[in-house]
Scaffold this motif. Structure first.
Motif, PDB file in Angstrom:
ATOM      1  N   SER A  68       0.971  -1.273  -0.496  1.00 57.45           N
ATOM      2  CA  SER A  68       0.166  -0.126   0.270  1.00 57.45           C
ATOM      3  C   SER A  68       0.640   1.522  -0.058  1.00 57.45           C
ATOM      4  O   SER A  68       1.898   1.206   0.741  1.00 57.45           O
ATOM      5  N   ALA A  69       0.672   2.519  -0.299  1.00 59.14           N
ATOM      6  CA  ALA A  69       1.291   3.695  -0.239  1.00 59.14           C
ATOM      7  C   ALA A  69      -0.229   4.298   0.593  1.00 59.14           C
ATOM      8  O   ALA A  69      -1.133   4.652  -0.073  1.00 59.14           O
ATOM      9  N   ALA A  70       0.670   4.574   1.393  1.00 57.89           N
ATOM     10  CA  ALA A  70      -0.109   5.422   2.862  1.00 57.89           C
ATOM     11  C   ALA A  70      -0.041   6.856   2.727  1.00 57.89           C
ATOM     12  O   ALA A  70       0.966   7.470   2.753  1.00 57.89           O
ATOM     13  N   PHE A  71      -0.821   7.884   2.466  1.00 60.93           N
ATOM     14  CA  PHE A  71      -0.677   8.856   2.881  1.00 60.93           C
ATOM     15  C   PHE A  71      -0.811   9.860   4.288  1.00 60.93           C
ATOM     16  O   PHE A  71      -2.065   9.322   4.826  1.00 60.93           O
ATOM     17  N   VAL A  72       0.353  10.005   4.515  1.00 63.84           N
ATOM     18  CA  VAL A  72       0.238  11.490   6.045  1.00 63.84           C
ATOM     19  C   VAL A  72       1.034  12.714   5.539  1.00 63.84           C
ATOM     20  O   VAL A  72       1.755  13.153   4.886  1.00 63.84           O
ATOM     21  N   THR A  73      -0.249  14.472   6.443  1.00 65.43           N
ATOM     22  CA  THR A  73       0.208  15.003   6.206  1.00 65.43           C
ATOM     23  C   THR A  73       1.172  15.679   7.947  1.00 65.43           C
ATOM     24  O   THR A  73       0.513  15.206   8.586  1.00 65.43           O
ATOM     25  N   CYS A  74       1.933  16.582   7.758  1.00 69.51           N
ATOM     26  CA  CYS A  74       2.624  17.107   9.130  1.00 69.51           C
ATOM     27  C   CYS A  74       2.667  18.513   8.356  1.00 69.51           C
ATOM     28  O   CYS A  74       2.597  18.985   7.535  1.00 69.51           O
ATOM     29  N   PRO A  75       2.182  19.413   9.388  1.00 62.11           N
ATOM     30  CA  PRO A  75       2.627  20.215   9.371  1.00 62.11           C
ATOM     31  C   PRO A  75       4.053  21.543   8.935  1.00 62.11           C
ATOM     32  O   PRO A  75       3.421  22.936   8.310  1.00 62.11           O
ATOM     33  N   ASN A  76       5.110  20.580   8.826  1.00 61.21           N
ATOM     34  CA  ASN A  76       6.205  21.078   8.457  1.00 61.21           C
ATOM     35  C   ASN A  76       7.388  20.330   8.892  1.00 61.21           C
ATOM     36  O   ASN A  76       7.033  18.606   8.463  1.00 61.21           O
ATOM     37  N   GLU A  77       8.516  20.349   7.315  1.00 63.06           N
ATOM     38  CA  GLU A  77       9.412  19.407   7.183  1.00 63.06           C
ATOM     39  C   GLU A  77      10.358  19.009   8.400  1.00 63.06           C
ATOM     40  O   GLU A  77      10.455  16.999   8.100  1.00 63.06           O
ATOM     41  N   LYS A  78      10.060  19.446   9.885  1.00 66.60           N
ATOM     42  CA  LYS A  78      10.466  18.945  11.037  1.00 66.60           C
ATOM     43  C   LYS A  78       9.539  17.491  11.148  1.00 66.60           C
ATOM     44  O   LYS A  78      10.661  16.523  11.247  1.00 66.60           O
ATOM     45  N   VAL A  79       8.488  18.069  11.679  1.00 71.25           N
ATOM     46  CA  VAL A  79       7.971  16.875  12.132  1.00 71.25           C
ATOM     47  C   VAL A  79       7.644  15.129  10.932  1.00 71.25           C
ATOM     48  O   VAL A  79       8.390  13.848  11.238  1.00 71.25           O
ATOM     49  N   ALA A  80       7.456  15.597  10.039  1.00 66.11           N
ATOM     50  CA  ALA A  80       7.504  15.155   8.642  1.00 66.11           C
ATOM     51  C   ALA A  80       8.762  13.906   8.270  1.00 66.11           C
ATOM     52  O   ALA A  80       8.810  12.601   8.217  1.00 66.11           O
ATOM     53  N   LYS A  81      10.165  14.836   8.420  1.00 63.03           N
ATOM     54  CA  LYS A  81      11.218  13.908   8.361  1.00 63.03           C
ATOM     55  C   LYS A  81      11.345  13.212   9.796  1.00 63.03           C
ATOM     56  O   LYS A  81      11.974  12.022   9.843  1.00 63.03           O
ATOM     57  N   GLU A  82      11.336  13.666  10.958  1.00 65.97           N
ATOM     58  CA  GLU A  82      11.227  12.544  12.005  1.00 65.97           C
ATOM     59  C   GLU A  82      10.027  11.716  12.397  1.00 65.97           C
ATOM     60  O   GLU A  82      10.345  10.151  12.764  1.00 65.97           O
ATOM     61  N   ILE A  83       9.359  11.368  11.384  1.00 71.09           N
ATOM     62  CA  ILE A  83       7.991  10.511  11.440  1.00 71.09           C
ATOM     63  C   ILE A  83       7.914   9.658  10.208  1.00 71.09           C
ATOM     64  O   ILE A  83       8.148   8.066  11.113  1.00 71.09           O
ATOM     65  N   ALA A  84       8.894   9.704   9.297  1.00 74.70           N
ATOM     66  CA  ALA A  84       9.210   9.404   8.100  1.00 74.70           C
ATOM     67  C   ALA A  84      10.791   8.589   8.461  1.00 74.70           C
ATOM     68  O   ALA A  84      10.978   7.052   8.452  1.00 74.70           O
ATOM     69  N   ARG A  85      11.400   8.890   9.451  1.00 73.90           N
ATOM     70  CA  ARG A  85      12.492   8.693  10.157  1.00 73.90           C
ATOM     71  C   ARG A  85      12.048   7.352  10.929  1.00 73.90           C
ATOM     72  O   ARG A  85      13.084   6.477  10.852  1.00 73.90           O
ATOM     73  N   ALA A  86      11.745   7.931  11.389  1.00 75.57           N
ATOM     74  CA  ALA A  86      10.694   6.667  12.167  1.00 75.57           C
ATOM     75  C   ALA A  86      10.456   5.388  12.094  1.00 75.57           C
ATOM     76  O   ALA A  86      10.336   4.304  12.091  1.00 75.57           O
ATOM     77  N   VAL A  87       9.175   5.683  10.831  1.00 80.14           N
ATOM     78  CA  VAL A  87       8.613   4.177  10.522  1.00 80.14           C
ATOM     79  C   VAL A  87       9.810   3.956   9.694  1.00 80.14           C
ATOM     80  O   VAL A  87       9.198   2.376   9.464  1.00 80.14           O
ATOM     81  N   VAL A  88      10.592   4.023   8.795  1.00 80.82           N
ATOM     82  CA  VAL A  88      11.630   3.209   8.174  1.00 80.82           C
ATOM     83  C   VAL A  88      12.564   2.715   9.885  1.00 80.82           C
ATOM     84  O   VAL A  88      12.755   1.307   9.102  1.00 80.82           O
ATOM     85  N   GLU A  89      12.643   3.165  10.465  1.00 82.96           N
ATOM     86  CA  GLU A  89      13.511   2.545  11.610  1.00 82.96           C
ATOM     87  C   GLU A  89      13.396   1.107  12.458  1.00 82.96           C
ATOM     88  O   GLU A  89      13.985   0.220  12.072  1.00 82.96           O
ATOM     89  N   LYS A  90      11.687   1.728  12.373  1.00 78.47           N
ATOM     90  CA  LYS A  90      10.797   1.097  12.668  1.00 78.47           C
ATOM     91  C   LYS A  90      10.403  -1.109  11.688  1.00 78.47           C
ATOM     92  O   LYS A  90       9.314  -1.130  11.989  1.00 78.47           O
ATOM     93  N   ARG A  91      10.975  -0.686  10.561  1.00 77.03           N
ATOM     94  CA  ARG A  91      10.158  -1.300   9.982  1.00 77.03           C
ATOM     95  C   ARG A  91       8.492  -1.165   9.458  1.00 77.03           C
ATOM     96  O   ARG A  91       8.034  -1.968   8.805  1.00 77.03           O
ATOM     97  N   LEU A  92       8.182   0.110   9.563  1.00 76.36           N
ATOM     98  CA  LEU A  92       6.885  -0.250   9.300  1.00 76.36           C
ATOM     99  C   LEU A  92       6.454   0.675   8.065  1.00 76.36           C
ATOM    100  O   LEU A  92       5.335   0.775   7.213  1.00 76.36           O
ATOM    101  N   ALA A  93       7.600   0.880   7.400  1.00 72.89           N
ATOM    102  CA  ALA A  93       7.828   0.950   5.923  1.00 72.89           C
ATOM    103  C   ALA A  93       9.022   1.064   5.125  1.00 72.89           C
ATOM    104  O   ALA A  93       9.622   0.795   5.700  1.00 72.89           O
ATOM    105  N   ALA A  94       8.787   0.906   3.743  1.00 74.20           N
ATOM    106  CA  ALA A  94      10.441   0.244   3.118  1.00 74.20           C
ATOM    107  C   ALA A  94      10.656   1.834   2.811  1.00 74.20           C
ATOM    108  O   ALA A  94      12.119   2.011   2.372  1.00 74.20           O
ATOM    109  N   CYS A  95      10.025   2.900   2.654  1.00 73.12           N
ATOM    110  CA  CYS A  95      10.376   4.258   1.635  1.00 73.12           C
ATOM    111  C   CYS A  95       9.497   5.142   2.088  1.00 73.12           C
ATOM    112  O   CYS A  95       8.105   4.647   1.796  1.00 73.12           O
TER     113      CYS A  95
END
Length: 178
Positions: A68-95
């Motif tokens: 699946s391609a999941a879509f999430v909106t974030c208030p700014n780039e800092k928050v988006a990068k933090e969440i993105a890095r965490a979901v990849v590190e936790k292997r909840l997402a590949a990319c």
């Protein structure tokens, strides 16, 4: 055709009927099904299922909709990068792709709002979407985080297999890999 004259071409047998149906764009879907009817009837009479062409994804071993391609909106780039890095590190997402500077217009608590946001496009196994959603909700600053997912029916088979490989080490007893 109530109250209309029937054109002569419709009265002249099956071939004329089919030809006239093909000339009428509104009836094209009906005509195309009529063309498949003899093959379907023949296969039912022989007891064998009608042959179907394998899709490129299924011939590669990919199960349509398993990524699946999941879509999430974030208030700014800092928050988006933090969440993105965490979901990849936790292997909840590949990319995760970050798409900056989107404008969102929405109704919130009875008022029309307009905000600049960052859109996250997250690729994961479909079976991981509930865990991904729970994690995003737990770390997201919004009162109601947007997390929506769409199944991927087709795509580059090596990429889709890579998404499975990267996310398969997450323990998820309900997950069945192809």
């Amino acid at each position: 055709m109530r109250g209309e004259r029937v054109p002569a071409i419709l009265l002249g047998g099956g071939a004329a009927l089919l030809l006239s149906l093909l000339w009428m764009p509104a009836l094209l879907p009906v005509a195309s099904r009529l063309l498949l009817l003899p093959r379907a009837l023949l296969s039912m009479a022989s007891g064998s299922p009608p042959s179907q062409q394998p899709s490129p994804a299924s011939s590669s071993g990919y199960v349509p909709g398993s990524v699946s391609a999941a879509f999430v909106t974030c208030p700014n780039e800092k928050v988006a990068k933090e969440i993105a890095r965490a979901v990849v590190e936790k292997r909840l997402a590949a990319c995760v792709n970050l798409i900056p500077q989107i404008t969102s217009i929405y109704e919130w608590k009875g008022k029309i709002e307009e905000d600049n946001e960052v859109l996250m496009m997250i690729k994961t196994r479909s079976s991981m979407v509930p865990a991904l959603t729970d994690f995003v909700r737990s770390v997201h600053p919004y009162e109601v985080a947007e997390v929506i997912a769409l199944p991927v029916e087709q795509g580059n088979a090596p990429y889709l297999h890579w998404v499975h490989q990267v996310t398969e080490s997450v323990s998820d007893s309900s997950t069945v890999l192809p």
